[in-house]
Design a protein around this motif. Structure first.
Motif, PDB file in Angstrom:
ATOM      1  N   ALA A  72      -6.509   2.975 -10.464  1.00  0.00           N
ATOM      2  CA  ALA A  72      -6.770   2.000  -9.406  1.00  0.00           C
ATOM      3  C   ALA A  72      -5.685   2.053  -8.331  1.00  0.00           C
ATOM      4  CB  ALA A  72      -6.849   0.596  -9.994  1.00  0.00           C
ATOM      5  N   GLN A  73      -6.097   1.737  -7.105  1.00  0.00           N
ATOM      6  CA  GLN A  73      -5.156   1.772  -6.001  1.00  0.00           C
ATOM      7  C   GLN A  73      -3.994   0.800  -6.218  1.00  0.00           C
ATOM      8  OE1 GLN A  73      -5.608   3.933  -3.068  1.00  0.00           O
ATOM      9  NE2 GLN A  73      -3.430   3.456  -3.171  1.00  0.00           N
ATOM     10  N   HIS A  74      -4.303  -0.403  -6.725  1.00  0.00           N
ATOM     11  CA  HIS A  74      -3.214  -1.371  -6.902  1.00  0.00           C
ATOM     12  C   HIS A  74      -2.216  -0.924  -7.964  1.00  0.00           C
ATOM     13  CE1 HIS A  74      -6.704  -3.540  -9.093  1.00  0.00           C
ATOM     14  NE2 HIS A  74      -6.115  -2.765  -9.969  1.00  0.00           N
ATOM     15  N   THR A  75      -2.662  -0.120  -8.937  1.00  0.00           N
ATOM     16  CA  THR A  75      -1.727   0.401  -9.932  1.00  0.00           C
ATOM     17  C   THR A  75      -0.771   1.395  -9.290  1.00  0.00           C
ATOM     18  OG1 THR A  75      -3.355   0.124 -11.697  1.00  0.00           O
ATOM     19  CG2 THR A  75      -1.520   1.612 -12.134  1.00  0.00           C
ATOM     20  N   HIS A  76      -1.296   2.298  -8.480  1.00  0.00           N
ATOM     21  CA  HIS A  76      -0.432   3.249  -7.760  1.00  0.00           C
ATOM     22  C   HIS A  76       0.568   2.505  -6.878  1.00  0.00           C
ATOM     23  CE1 HIS A  76      -2.625   6.684  -9.206  1.00  0.00           C
ATOM     24  NE2 HIS A  76      -3.757   6.299  -8.630  1.00  0.00           N
ATOM     25  N   ASN A  77       0.089   1.431  -6.266  1.00  0.00           N
ATOM     26  CA  ASN A  77       0.979   0.649  -5.404  1.00  0.00           C
ATOM     27  C   ASN A  77       2.106   0.012  -6.214  1.00  0.00           C
ATOM     28  OD1 ASN A  77      -0.790   1.299  -3.349  1.00  0.00           O
ATOM     29  ND2 ASN A  77      -1.781  -0.700  -3.310  1.00  0.00           N
TER      30      ASN A  77
ATOM     31  N   SER B  94       0.810  -1.207   0.000  1.00  0.00           N
ATOM     32  CA  SER B  94       0.000   0.000   0.000  1.00  0.00           C
ATOM     33  C   SER B  94       0.850   1.267   0.000  1.00  0.00           C
ATOM     34  CB  SER B  94      -0.933   0.015   1.212  1.00  0.00           C
ATOM     35  OG  SER B  94      -1.678   1.211   1.245  1.00  0.00           O
ATOM     36  N   LYS B  95       0.531   2.149  -0.930  1.00  0.00           N
ATOM     37  CA  LYS B  95       1.176   3.465  -0.988  1.00  0.00           C
ATOM     38  C   LYS B  95       0.516   4.418   0.004  1.00  0.00           C
ATOM     39  CE  LYS B  95       2.161   7.247  -4.243  1.00  0.00           C
ATOM     40  NZ  LYS B  95       2.002   7.712  -5.655  1.00  0.00           N
ATOM     41  N   ALA B  96      -0.812   4.321   0.121  1.00  0.00           N
ATOM     42  CA  ALA B  96      -1.558   5.210   1.024  1.00  0.00           C
ATOM     43  C   ALA B  96      -1.367   4.843   2.487  1.00  0.00           C
ATOM     44  CB  ALA B  96      -3.040   5.176   0.670  1.00  0.00           C
TER      45      ALA B  96
ATOM     46  N   SER C 262      -6.814  -6.948  -3.855  1.00  0.00           N
ATOM     47  CA  SER C 262      -7.910  -6.657  -4.774  1.00  0.00           C
ATOM     48  C   SER C 262      -8.059  -7.815  -5.745  1.00  0.00           C
ATOM     49  CB  SER C 262      -7.653  -5.348  -5.530  1.00  0.00           C
ATOM     50  OG  SER C 262      -6.371  -5.354  -6.131  1.00  0.00           O
TER      51      SER C 262
ATOM     52  N   PHE D 233      -2.259  -4.595   0.428  1.00  0.00           N
ATOM     53  CA  PHE D 233      -3.533  -4.181  -0.141  1.00  0.00           C
ATOM     54  C   PHE D 233      -3.991  -5.239  -1.127  1.00  0.00           C
ATOM     55  CE2 PHE D 233      -6.095  -2.095  -3.388  1.00  0.00           C
ATOM     56  CZ  PHE D 233      -7.001  -1.360  -2.642  1.00  0.00           C
TER      57      PHE D 233
END
Length: 243
Positions: A55-60, A25-27, A35, A33
């Motif tokens: 998507a959150q997983h892409t940022h991660n 997780s980046k956040a 998904s 994280f």
């Protein structure tokens, strides 16, 4: 390496078309994280995913490409007794246009609705490059495996040609495979992929991988296997294929 665990692990990877992708997780640094993502296998037998840039997983993954993909048997009554496979991997975004086109051609056959949102939105293909595999085949059957993925000799024009031919000219044979395998079909079957160990059928939104009795290493081998299945009264079984 033990042959059977690797073979059984690969069959699970072939039979299931979605898994839980876990990223760093980046956040929330320090937390995993998870998904759910659909996947199909690429020419090297590695999971290919199509994910949104927002998507959150892409940022991660953009921050840390180390991830895992957990795949389990669909509909298992007892998940702890069923097979499951965890792939530890490094995610690589496809950048080369030729590689992206090849990935799209194969992925769209498995997930036809993806064609629309891939074109309309910012989605990218990522390849999960294996580092190590953890396969649990049931109680007590626990294995760390170094090699599970198997290169597909047909990906590309050869596979596309065989798939097109079967769908255009052999719908009766495809229907027979569905009956032979004991699958429920409310819609006509469509062949979407072929590998050396079996083939993939789409029935509506559901995907199913069905094994050949023996490994196929050429289009002629595939043709002979499909003809034999079209004439069979029960699904044939063969020896273990080397993992």
């Amino acid at each position: 390496m033990s042959i059977k665990p690797a073979k059984h692990a690969r069959e699970l990877l072939l039979k299931e078309y979605h898994g839980v992708l876990s990223t760093h997780s980046k956040a929330m640094p320090g937390f995993p994280f998870g998904s759910v993502v659909p996947y199909c296998l690429d020419a090297q037998g590695c999971p290919l995913i199509l994910i949104s840039r927002i998507a959150q997983h892409t940022h991660n993954l953009q921050q840390d490409d180390k991830c895992s993909l957990l795949v389990g048997e669909r509909g298992a009554a007892d998940v702890q007794a069923a097979g499951r496979l965890t792939l530890l991997a490094e995610a690589r975004k496809l950048m080369d246009e030729a590689a992206i086109e090849a990935a799209a051609a194969r992925y769209y056959r498995y997930f036809p609705l993806s064609r629309d949102y891939h074109r309309a939105h910012d989605f990218d293909f990522w390849r999960l490059e294996p580092v190590r595999w953890r396969f649990i085949g049931g109680f007590g059957a626990i294995h760390w495996l170094e090699q599970v993925a198997l290169a597909n000799p047909f990906v590309g024009e050869s596979e596309a040609s065989m798939v097109e031919h079967m769908n255009a000219d052999h719908s009766a044979a495809l229907a027979h495979y569905v009956t032979l395998a004991g699958l429920q079909a409310d819609e006509p079957a469509e062949l979407v992929g072929i590998d050396s160990e079996g083939f993939h059928l789409r029935l509506g939104a559901a995907l199913h991988w069905l094994p050949f009795a023996t490994s196929c290493n050429s289009p002629l081998d595939v043709r002979q296997a499909l003809v034999a299945l079209a004439r069979a009264e029960v699904w044939p079984t063969g020896g273990d294929v080397e993992g």
